[in-house]
Motif scaffolding. Structure first.
Motif, PDB file in Angstrom:
ATOM      1  N   ILE B  97      -6.618   2.556   0.194  1.00 14.44           N
ATOM      2  CA  ILE B  97      -7.399   2.231   1.395  1.00 14.44           C
ATOM      3  C   ILE B  97      -6.502   1.451   2.363  1.00 14.44           C
ATOM      4  O   ILE B  97      -5.981   0.388   2.024  1.00 14.44           O
ATOM      5  CB  ILE B  97      -8.633   1.381   1.037  1.00 14.44           C
ATOM      6  N   LYS B  98      -6.332   2.031   3.538  1.00 11.22           N
ATOM      7  CA  LYS B  98      -5.527   1.345   4.561  1.00 11.22           C
ATOM      8  C   LYS B  98      -6.484   0.626   5.502  1.00 11.22           C
ATOM      9  O   LYS B  98      -7.374   1.253   6.081  1.00 11.22           O
ATOM     10  CB  LYS B  98      -4.691   2.373   5.330  1.00 11.22           C
ATOM     11  N   LEU B  99      -6.300  -0.696   5.601  1.00 10.21           N
ATOM     12  CA  LEU B  99      -7.251  -1.512   6.368  1.00 10.21           C
ATOM     13  C   LEU B  99      -6.601  -2.062   7.637  1.00 10.21           C
ATOM     14  O   LEU B  99      -5.401  -2.351   7.667  1.00 10.21           O
ATOM     15  CB  LEU B  99      -7.716  -2.681   5.490  1.00 10.21           C
ATOM     16  N   LYS B 105      -6.475 -14.417   8.864  1.00  4.17           N
ATOM     17  CA  LYS B 105      -7.705 -14.627   8.089  1.00  4.17           C
ATOM     18  C   LYS B 105      -8.062 -13.332   7.329  1.00  4.17           C
ATOM     19  O   LYS B 105      -8.326 -13.337   6.127  1.00  4.17           O
ATOM     20  CB  LYS B 105      -8.834 -15.030   9.065  1.00  4.17           C
ATOM     21  N   VAL B 106      -8.048 -12.233   8.081  1.00  2.11           N
ATOM     22  CA  VAL B 106      -8.347 -10.932   7.464  1.00  2.11           C
ATOM     23  C   VAL B 106      -7.346 -10.632   6.361  1.00  2.11           C
ATOM     24  O   VAL B 106      -7.687 -10.182   5.266  1.00  2.11           O
ATOM     25  CB  VAL B 106      -8.342  -9.817   8.529  1.00  2.11           C
ATOM     26  N   ARG B 107      -6.085 -10.930   6.650  1.00  2.00           N
ATOM     27  CA  ARG B 107      -5.046 -10.658   5.653  1.00  2.00           C
ATOM     28  C   ARG B 107      -5.343 -11.382   4.330  1.00  2.00           C
ATOM     29  O   ARG B 107      -5.263 -10.815   3.256  1.00  2.00           O
ATOM     30  CB  ARG B 107      -3.674 -11.079   6.211  1.00  2.00           C
ATOM     31  N   SER B 108      -5.759 -12.622   4.421  1.00  2.00           N
ATOM     32  CA  SER B 108      -6.015 -13.343   3.171  1.00  2.00           C
ATOM     33  C   SER B 108      -7.327 -12.889   2.535  1.00  2.00           C
ATOM     34  O   SER B 108      -7.452 -12.824   1.311  1.00  2.00           O
ATOM     35  CB  SER B 108      -5.994 -14.859   3.388  1.00  2.00           C
ATOM     36  N   THR B 128      -1.699  -3.428   9.542  1.00  2.00           N
ATOM     37  CA  THR B 128      -2.450  -2.780   8.454  1.00  2.00           C
ATOM     38  C   THR B 128      -2.021  -3.340   7.102  1.00  2.00           C
ATOM     39  O   THR B 128      -0.946  -3.927   6.966  1.00  2.00           O
ATOM     40  CB  THR B 128      -2.209  -1.258   8.387  1.00  2.00           C
ATOM     41  N   MET B 129      -2.914  -3.148   6.130  1.00  2.00           N
ATOM     42  CA  MET B 129      -2.565  -3.407   4.732  1.00  2.00           C
ATOM     43  C   MET B 129      -3.156  -2.270   3.918  1.00  2.00           C
ATOM     44  O   MET B 129      -4.247  -1.795   4.213  1.00  2.00           O
ATOM     45  CB  MET B 129      -3.192  -4.713   4.247  1.00  2.00           C
ATOM     46  N   THR B 130      -2.470  -1.831   2.863  1.00  2.44           N
ATOM     47  CA  THR B 130      -2.998  -0.762   2.028  1.00  2.44           C
ATOM     48  C   THR B 130      -3.245  -1.295   0.625  1.00  2.44           C
ATOM     49  O   THR B 130      -2.361  -1.913   0.025  1.00  2.44           O
ATOM     50  CB  THR B 130      -2.029   0.421   1.993  1.00  2.44           C
ATOM     51  N   VAL B 131      -4.465  -1.048   0.163  1.00  5.28           N
ATOM     52  CA  VAL B 131      -4.856  -1.541  -1.152  1.00  5.28           C
ATOM     53  C   VAL B 131      -5.075  -0.357  -2.084  1.00  5.28           C
ATOM     54  O   VAL B 131      -5.626   0.670  -1.671  1.00  5.28           O
ATOM     55  CB  VAL B 131      -6.168  -2.362  -1.054  1.00  5.28           C
ATOM     56  N   GLY B 151     -12.851  -3.007   8.162  1.00  6.38           N
ATOM     57  CA  GLY B 151     -12.373  -1.937   9.048  1.00  6.38           C
ATOM     58  C   GLY B 151     -11.355  -1.058   8.339  1.00  6.38           C
ATOM     59  O   GLY B 151     -10.213  -1.458   8.139  1.00  6.38           O
ATOM     60  N   ILE B 152     -11.830   0.136   7.938  1.00  2.00           N
ATOM     61  CA  ILE B 152     -10.940   1.057   7.243  1.00  2.00           C
ATOM     62  C   ILE B 152     -10.235   1.938   8.263  1.00  2.00           C
ATOM     63  O   ILE B 152     -10.881   2.541   9.123  1.00  2.00           O
ATOM     64  CB  ILE B 152     -11.730   1.949   6.250  1.00  2.00           C
ATOM     65  N   LYS B 153      -8.933   2.017   8.167  1.00  2.00           N
ATOM     66  CA  LYS B 153      -8.197   2.893   9.078  1.00  2.00           C
ATOM     67  C   LYS B 153      -8.090   4.294   8.469  1.00  2.00           C
ATOM     68  O   LYS B 153      -8.336   5.294   9.143  1.00  2.00           O
ATOM     69  CB  LYS B 153      -6.805   2.321   9.328  1.00  2.00           C
TER      70      LYS B 153
END
Ligand SMILES: Cc1ncc(C[n+]2csc(CCOP(=O)(O)OP(=O)(O)O)c2C)c(N)n1
Lengths: 580, 167
Positions: B97-99, B105-108, B128-131, B151-153
């Protein structure tokens, strides 16, 4: 063990010979040339068709008449796609056909090369399996597998698509062991299920056997007859099963279904136990399925597990070969039952027969009406005559009025309903059984579709008889338009060529008859002819096939004429429509 | 009685097939013919190189699925087929999931959600971050619910794979 270095084409022909193939129906072209080159000096007979569809139908007719797989061959692209209708037809009717097609060279596959068609993709849903050998070494294995698959379990068509360069390439080829091929087939029924069925049958008061094409495919006719006589159970067949039980036997009810015999359609609804063997409860047989024997206990025997419970939930499902299963049932039954000589149910069946024989089946034509013609034909041709049919009214009249006495003597396109099947299938049957008369009961519309095969029949010395019930109509469609579309005859009137001239132009015999007497003479002459004879019989363009179960209705709503949708047995008259 | 009358349920069909070209087509073709929508399908190698395993998830009534299974088992390349009982089966799926990342704040938040779900952050960029999350479909759905509030990209799921317990 390496036996030889062979070309793919040579290996193919050698493998076919090992399978006992004596004849191939086909038409050559670029992508299959190397195979035809080997065929040239092989002792396999090749029969040149006029259109590849007919090659597949011939192979199909050959297979149905003989019980051995039929082989057809075509080139890539249009040759292969022309086979498609014939393959689909064999698939629907579980006929063992092996189709061989040429393909463009391996490196060109998928690149829209000249005459490339993705025949593997196209035929995946109309074959049991299809192969595309990519090396010479695969060829003999693929052939072995193809024949095993086509003929085992529930039979059906298999296609082998050979790229041209594989045909040409020379490589080492291994001997294929017979056990190389393992086919899954549950041939022996589960003993407990057989026991359950036997328990039901012993206690049944009104048992009926519904026998399908599976009886013919598994050569179970004798077992069926023994069981029916033991139980004194009347036998109805599906269209595909016609001939698996002698239709002149006191227990025979004829064919059940949309245009089934009145006694079959009536009696089956009174059964308390229905033993259905080698059939698939198709919509043309059951008509509205919720009205089909709603209260009967149903035992369903089929070698194809996926048929059981597909269209109708059953009480005792039995996956097994029809012959083995019926024989086991018989064995068990003889231990707890003495052969019945009479029963209330048998009396009731006689009663139903009498009631039915007094129903007036509407028939306009007093002269050459198809029912009269076909009853007459039955009197004239020998009992072992193989009959094929086209599709439409001719087929349903043949089913109703031409009694079949032996398995593999009534060959019809049941599942796909392919117009144009009957004539090439008759030719294929004649190749399989050269000593038996073969007769195609045809409609004019259907016959035209593959009538170019007259040329093949003459050139290849395959004499058959074609009886055209010529109503100058696409008759069955016209019947529906008459009954359900307010007589709006859209695109059904045919302007035919003069069939006698057409036939003679091809070098066959053509004759037109205008009375039953003339018909009789023509038929007797045709039986003696050593060339194909086409008998053109003009019949009324307005005649309907009755009885009929209207679409969507149940068997109990069978109608006997176009004027009244009278329910069964309400209309009586002294005119007997059919005698046994 | 008519055949097609029961309720819709999720079914997991595990199909052992010959590992060769065209097999997926044959299987998929059968579903197409019956107008059956495959929820998910995953295909991969097995312990034997000549076989692959397909894990197919479907929604359908019992009778139809049973019929499909019978028809599937007629395909020559199908070696073995079983309808898995979800209660006795280990089910796993993987989702990437790429967010969208607006701020730190969102990052943490993402980091801590990933931890709760035993997921892993496998990529990070400026915005973005991918989980990666592995688990049952329910677990992945639960993560996606939270993720969508962020928010999913982009998202990719493997579809279910499964194996029976014990035996
Ligand atoms: C290849 C093909 N096209 C169309 C049909 C639809 N169809 C069913 S019966 C029929 C009429 C057949 O006419 P004919 O062969 O003259 O036989 P009849 O019904 O008049 O005996 C048609 C067009 C079909 N079964 N097969």
């Amino acid at each position: 063990m390496v036996i030889a270095k062979l070309s793919g084409a040579q290996s193919l022909i050698d493998s076919l010979q090992k399978e006992g193939v004596e004849v191939i129906f086909g038409l050559p072209g670029g992508a299959i040339l190397p195979v035809y080159d080997i065929l040239y000096e092989s002792n396999i007979r090749h029969i040149l068709v006029k259109h590849e569809q007919s090659a597949a139908h011939m192979a199909d007719g050959y297979a149905r008449a003989s019980g051995r797989p039929g082989v057809c061959m075509a080139t890539s692209g249009p040759g292969a796609t022309n086979l498609v209708t014939g393959i689909a037809n064999a698939y629907m009717d579980s006929s063992p056909v092996v189709a061989i097609t040429g393909q463009v060279p391996r490196t060109m596959i998928g690149k829209d090369a000249f005459q490339e068609a993705d025949i593997i993709g196209i035929t995946t849903s109309i074959t049991k399996y299809n192969f595309q050998p990519r090396t010479v070494a695969e060829v003999p294995k693929v052939v072995k597998m193809a024949f095993k698959l086509a003929t085992s379990g529930r039979p059906g068509p298999v296609l082998i698509d050979i790229p041209r360069d594989v045909q040409v390439e020379i490589d080492e080829v291994d001997e294929v062991e017979d056990n190389h091929v393992k086919v899954r087939s549950n041939v022996s029924p589960h003993p407990l299920q057989v026991k359950r069925a036997v328990d039901l049958l012993v206690n049944a008061e009104r048992p009926i056997i519904l026998a399908g094409g599976g009886i013919i495919l598994s050569n179970a006719s004798e077992a069926l007859q023994a069981l029916a006589e033991l139980l004194l159970a009347p036998v109805a067949t599906t269209l595909m099963g016609k001939g698996c039980f002698p239709e002149n036997h006191p227990l025979s009810l004829g064919v059940v279904g949309m245009h089934g015999s009145p006694e079959a359609n009536k009696a089956i609804l009174e059964a308390d136990v229905l033993l259905a063997v080698g059939c698939r409860f198709s919509d043309r047989t059951t008509c509205n399925i919720s009205d089909f024997c709603p209260d009967a206990k149903i035992i369903h025997v089929d070698i194809d597990a996926s048929e059981i419970g597909k269209n109708r939930l059953v009480d005792v499902p039995i996956v097994g070969d029809a012959n083995i299963t019926l024989s086991k049932m018989y064995e068990m039954l003889t231990k707890c039952l003495v052969k019945r000589e009479d029963s209330l149910w048998f009396k009731r069946i006689q009663e139903i027969r009498e009631e039915c024989s007094s129903i007036e089946v509407f028939s306009r034509d007093d002269g050459l009406s198809p029912p009269k013609i076909l009853k007459e034909v039955r009197e004239i041709v020998p009992p072992d005559t193989i009959v094929t049919t086209e599709v439409g009214q001719n087929q349903m009249w043949a089913s109703l009025y031409f009694k079949a006495y032996k398995p593999r003597t009534f060959i019809t396109s049941g599942g796909l309903g392919t117009m144009g099947f009957g004539f090439p299938a008759a030719l294929g049957a004649k190749v399989a059984k050269p000593d038996v008369p073969v007769l195609d009961i045809a409609g004019d519309g259907s016959f035209i579709m593959t009538s170019n095969m007259l040329i093949t029949s003459v050139n290849e010395n395959i004499p058959v008889i074609v009886l055209i019930l010529n109503n100058s109509m696409l008759g069955m469609v016209a019947q529906w338009q008459r009954l359900f579309y307010n007589r709006r005859y859209s695109a059904v009137k045919l302007v035919n060529p003069d069939f006698v001239k057409l036939v003679e132009a091809c070098g066959a015999n053509g004759v037109r008859v205008n009375s039953l007497d003339e018909l009789k003479n023509a038929l007797l002459q045709a039986l003696k002819n050593d060339v194909t004879t086409v008998i053109d019989v003009p019949v009324s363009p307005e005649e309907d096939v009755f009885p009929m179960v209207p679409p969507g209705k149940g068997l109990k709503n069978m109608i006997f004429n176009a004027l009244k949708t009278s329910s069964i047995l309400t209309k009586r008259s002294s005119k007997a429509p059919r005698e046994d | 009685m008519n055949v097609e009358n029961s309720v819709f349920e999720t079914h997991i069909v595990s199909v052992l097939v010959e590992n060769k070209p065209g097999v997926l087509y044959r299987v998929a073709n059968l579903f197409r013919r019956r107008n059956f929508n495959i929820e998910s399908i995953s295909v991969g190698p097995t312990e034997r190189k000549e076989f692959s395993r397909m894990t197919i998830t479907l929604n359908g009534d019992n009778a139809t699925v049973e019929q499909l299974v019978k028809q599937l088992s007629k395909i020559v390349d199908v070696v073995k087929i079983s309808l898995l009982n979800p209660r006795n089966t280990i089910l796993r799926e993987l989702a990437l999931i790429k967010l969208h990342v607006k701020d730190s704040k969102v990052r943490s938040d993402i980091l801590s959600y990933a931890q709760i779900f035993k997921g892993k952050v496998v990529d990070a960029a400026e915005d973005t971050m991918t989980v990666e999350v592995i688990g049952t479909p329910e677990k992945i759905n639960a993560f996606l619910k939270i993720a969508s509030s962020i928010g999913i990209k982009e998202m990719a799921r493997t579809g279910l794979t499964a194996i029976e317990r014990g035996g």
